[in-house]
Design an enzyme around this catalytic site. Structure first.
Site, short mmCIF file in Angstrom:
data_model
loop_
_atom_site.label_atom_id
_atom_site.label_comp_id
_atom_site.label_asym_id
_atom_site.label_seq_id
_atom_site.Cartn_x
_atom_site.Cartn_y
_atom_site.Cartn_z
N TYR A 226 92.30 -1.82 80.15
CA TYR A 226 92.55 -3.27 80.07
C TYR A 226 93.32 -3.69 81.30
CZ TYR A 226 94.43 -7.78 78.77
OH TYR A 226 94.75 -9.11 78.78
N GLU B 237 91.15 -11.89 83.48
CA GLU B 237 91.21 -10.78 82.53
C GLU B 237 89.93 -9.94 82.58
OE1 GLU B 237 90.82 -11.52 78.21
OE2 GLU B 237 92.77 -10.53 78.02
#
Ligand code: GDP
Ligand code: MN
Length: 393
Positions: free
Chosen positions: A109, A200
């Site tokens: 992530y 992101e």
């Protein structure tokens, strides 16, 4: 402003962040043509909506057979996808991203946000990719790393090394340590040059052939900087936005639609927030945030009124104006004109304070309109919430 995954990935490519080979597709026929040009062990068909959680909701399809791509495209196009981020109404799929699939060795992530505590753009990274980062942060906070970047100095090599070694990349896959650090620098450049508020990548993957690849991409751009970026403005997809918010934008009103039943029209963002708070305190939920601005005119008030009343959930209107720059009698004229023009059948409470408040209140009382006039904020909030209740019962 949010953009689609395929658009975020085009930005990634511009800034040297590797993404799978892929293309935006709008028809099964185009899907067939594009799939014919791809060469991979797996093919991925992804619904393009402004919401995450598509994987779990069936919006991401994988196939080993190229011939199946048009059928998968046909299945997804036009479908309404309900994910944990879309709300119960879901979002209609109008576009797809069709990509060469990647062999995944590890999912990470990575994001870059503005962190209000440090006042810095801050990277957030975790070895627990592919999952909701909120869950990871709630259950295993030690697995979420942060690295603030001082905007006066910019991204430095040590920032990259802190994250790369913090994640243990050297033992997961040493070949990706340097590409990872380089990617962080590129993402920081993208973030600053495009005035992003969020970048992101979840998941950022290490492929089975030891490359880093952004498998997903989400980018949000600060609305206040959009005037500097015609290229980003061109990416706007109005299908993904609230129609009333688009209309409010045309009148330069800051309007955010919410789920409650008391509409509010307020001048100044601080007072608008306080107004929403007292509506909650009085026992119900606000239907919107609406800041008509410090220099509100008759016209902006009328436009605000029309927008508020188009929301079918609204059961009462609370107008709360502090006359500082604007004079209250002008607002009163605006309310009277707008009310006559639009024809209001809902309870309305108007609270006027500040310059010429007395005069404004008198105008409203003399207008013959069925509006309640108040001076005290708490009383006004209780009044409108009470009137809504009566109507309901
Ligand atoms: P989201 O659910 O809306 O966040 O959509 P993502 O783009 O993150 O895709 C969901 C999941 O699909 C990912 O976490 C991956 O597990 C899987 N996925 C997406 N692309 C590929 C791919 O190229 N290969 C493989 N094996 N899985 C993929
Ligand atoms: Mn994702």
């Amino acid at each position: 402003m949010n953009i689609h995954e395929f658009q975020a990935k085009q930005l990634f490519t511009q800034f040297g962040v590797p993404v799978p080979k892929g293309k935006e597709i709008k028809t099964p026929r185009a899907a067939e043509k594009w799939a014919a040009t791809l060469d991979s062990a797996v093919f991925v068909v992804k619904a393009q909506i402004h919401a995450g959680g598509r994987g779990k909701a069936g919006g991401v399809k994988l196939t080993k057979n190229k011939e199946e791509v048009p059928a998968l495209a046909k299945e997804l196009l036009g479908k309404t996808l309900i994910t944990h981020q879309t709300g119960p109404k879901g979002k209609k799929v109008r576009r797809l991203l069709i990509e060469e699939g990647a062999g995944i060795a590890k999912e990470l992530y990575l994001s870059l946000v503005v962190d209000r505590d440090s006042g810095c753009p801050t990277f957030i990274a975790s070895t627990e990719g592919g999952m909701e980062i909120e869950e990871v942060a709630a259950h295993t906070p030690e697995k979420v790393l942060r690295e603030a970047i001082d905007p006066a100095v910019g991204f430095q090599g040590y920032n990259g090394r802190n994250l790369a070694f913090g994640l243990g990349l050297a033992s997961i896959e040493p070949a990706v340590v340097n590409p990872f650090i380089q990617m962080l620098g590129n993402l920081y450049r993208l973030f600053m040059e495009k005035n992003a508020s969020l970048v992101e990548i979840n998941p950022l993957v290490i492929t089975t052939d030891k490359r880093l690849l952004a498998l997903d991409g989400k980018v949000s751009i600060d609305d206040n900087a959009l005037f500097k970026h015609p290229d980003i403005q061109a990416l706007r997809d109005v299908h993904e936005e609230e129609p009333l918010e688009i209309e409010a934008g045309k009148h330069n009103l800051s309007y955010v639609k919410l789920d409650g039943d008391i509409a509010c029209m307020v001048n100044g963002a601080g007072l608008a927030m306080a107004t929403m708070d007292v509506i909650k305190l009085a026992g119900t939920e606000p239907a919107n945030f609406l800041d008509v601005g410090g220099g509100a005119t008759k016209e902006t008030v009328a436009a605000g009124f029309r927008i508020l009343l188009k929301d079918k959930k609204v059961k009462g209107v609370f107008i709360n104006i502090f006359g500082g720059i604007v004079r209250c009698e002008r607002i009163a004229h605006g309310v009277i004109d707008a009310a006559k023009e639009v024809g209001i059948r809902l309870p309305v409470v108007v609270r006027l304070q500040g310059t010429n408040a007395e005069e404004g209140r008198q105008l409203l009382l003399d207008s013959g309109l069925k509006v309640d006039v108040a001076t005290d904020l708490w009383e006004a909030a209780q009044k409108i919430v009470g009137m809504r209740r009566k109507k309901k019962g």
